[in-house]
Scaffold this active site. Structure first.
Site, PDB file in Angstrom:
ATOM      1  N   ARG A  55      99.420  40.772  30.188  1.00 20.31           N
ATOM      2  CA  ARG A  55      99.097  40.824  31.405  1.00 20.31           C
ATOM      3  C   ARG A  55     100.100  41.790  32.468  1.00 20.31           C
ATOM      4  O   ARG A  55      99.222  42.466  33.411  1.00 20.31           O
ATOM      5  CB  ARG A  55      99.483  39.454  32.187  1.00 20.31           C
ATOM      6  CG  ARG A  55      99.044  39.075  33.714  1.00 20.31           C
ATOM      7  CD  ARG A  55      99.188  37.730  33.847  1.00 20.31           C
ATOM      8  NE  ARG A  55      98.488  37.548  35.109  1.00 20.31           N
ATOM      9  CZ  ARG A  55      99.151  37.368  36.432  1.00 20.31           C
ATOM     10  NH1 ARG A  55     100.360  37.347  36.244  1.00 20.31           N
ATOM     11  NH2 ARG A  55      98.477  37.086  37.466  1.00 20.31           N
ATOM     12  N   ILE A  94      94.800  39.591  41.153  1.00 21.79           N
ATOM     13  CA  ILE A  94      94.728  39.154  39.808  1.00 21.79           C
ATOM     14  C   ILE A  94      95.097  37.697  39.782  1.00 21.79           C
ATOM     15  O   ILE A  94      95.888  37.260  40.331  1.00 21.79           O
ATOM     16  CB  ILE A  94      95.457  40.175  38.650  1.00 21.79           C
ATOM     17  CG1 ILE A  94      95.330  39.534  37.380  1.00 21.79           C
ATOM     18  CG2 ILE A  94      97.041  39.978  38.979  1.00 21.79           C
ATOM     19  CD1 ILE A  94      96.111  40.191  35.902  1.00 21.79           C
ATOM     20  N   SER A  95      93.973  36.862  39.193  1.00 17.67           N
ATOM     21  CA  SER A  95      94.018  35.374  39.299  1.00 17.67           C
ATOM     22  C   SER A  95      95.334  34.948  38.629  1.00 17.67           C
ATOM     23  O   SER A  95      95.831  35.700  37.781  1.00 17.67           O
ATOM     24  CB  SER A  95      92.869  34.763  38.966  1.00 17.67           C
ATOM     25  OG  SER A  95      91.822  35.159  39.261  1.00 17.67           O
ATOM     26  N   GLN A  96      95.794  33.704  39.022  1.00 13.92           N
ATOM     27  CA  GLN A  96      97.195  33.150  38.244  1.00 13.92           C
ATOM     28  C   GLN A  96      96.533  32.827  37.108  1.00 13.92           C
ATOM     29  O   GLN A  96      95.488  32.326  36.907  1.00 13.92           O
ATOM     30  CB  GLN A  96      97.201  31.866  39.343  1.00 13.92           C
ATOM     31  CG  GLN A  96      98.314  31.006  38.939  1.00 13.92           C
ATOM     32  CD  GLN A  96      98.679  29.733  39.971  1.00 13.92           C
ATOM     33  OE1 GLN A  96      97.997  29.639  40.925  1.00 13.92           O
ATOM     34  NE2 GLN A  96      99.196  28.893  39.361  1.00 13.92           N
TER      35      GLN A  96
END
Ligand code: SAH
Length: 213
Positions: free
Chosen positions: A37, A63-65
């Site tokens: 990530r 950027i999503s959790q």
């Protein structure tokens, strides 16, 4: 583009964190454990990449959790070979998760800058979605429909009819619905005009906007 032992260790901790929060699907956990990530984020945020938090990326997006990515992916019930449409490519992190699960992935992004960055970046890491599209996800992708599932990764003020219409019978749409706060919502297509709807708690996303930019 380094992935060190330190990164791998932090990633394992992240997997444990989202497990504790309730993610159970082994394939999803494995994918989160594999994907670097930190490489999907601006270098200024490298130290934060393995916290279970959303972070800023280009074009004022996020950027999503990781928990959210895992939660949505679990709801999709991905199987190898599934044809999946993603709305909101963003950093490409969710796209990579779907690719790793063996899906044939189509993903639409409305921000040209992000579309360009992510189109170059994903293949460099070895993730090969079938097609990345610069366009407006409200319309879906008629020419490739129907899909086994559709995932929306931006907050939708309402459910776009086009997306429901592009699901196979038995297909699943996972979409966060709402303005400031969104309710994670799952639609399962039971028949041509018959949809089962279930809700799964509150999340926060950047807004799903109309038209490409
Ligand atoms: N899956 C991404 C989430 C990025 S945030 C990730 O984990 O990185 C949501 C993304 O949806 C943003 O990049 C935003 O530009 C995009 N978006 C918003 N409305 C859209 C629309 N109508 N069509 C396609 N993409 C859209």
């Amino acid at each position: 583009m380094k992935d060190t032992f330190k990164h791998q260790g932090l990633r394992q901790q992240l997997v444990n964190t989202i497990k504790e929060k309730g993610i159970t699907n082994d394939n999803v956990l494995k994918a989160i454990g594999k994907i670097p990530r930190h490489l999907f984020m601006d270098s200024g945020f490298l130290d934060h990449a393995y916290q279970d938090k959303a972070f800023p990326i280009a074009a004022n997006q996020t950027i999503s959790q990781p928990y959210t990515v895992a939660f949505q992916t679990e709801l999709l019930q991905v199987e190898k070979g599934h044809k999946i449409l993603e709305i909101g490519t963003g950093s490409g992190y969710q796209t990579a998760v779907l690719c790793l699960l063996g899906a044939t992935v189509y993903s639409i992004e409305r921000q040209l800058e992000l579309f360009k960055i992510t189109s170059k970046f994903l293949p460099k890491l070895g993730y090969r979605p079938k097609k990345l599209i610069f366009g407006d996800g409200y319309k879906g992708l008629k020419e490739e429909a129907p899909f086994d599932s559709i995932i929306v990764t931006a907050g939708a003020p309402m459910v776009p009819k086009a997306l429901l219409g592009q699901l196979k019978i038995g297909g699943r749409l996972v979409i966060p619905v709402g303005e400031d706060v969104q309710t994670m919502t799952l639609f399962v297509r039971k028949g041509p005009k018959d949809f089962e709807q279930r809700e799964f708690g509150e999340f926060r996303f950047v807004p799903m906007l109309e038209d490409k930019n």
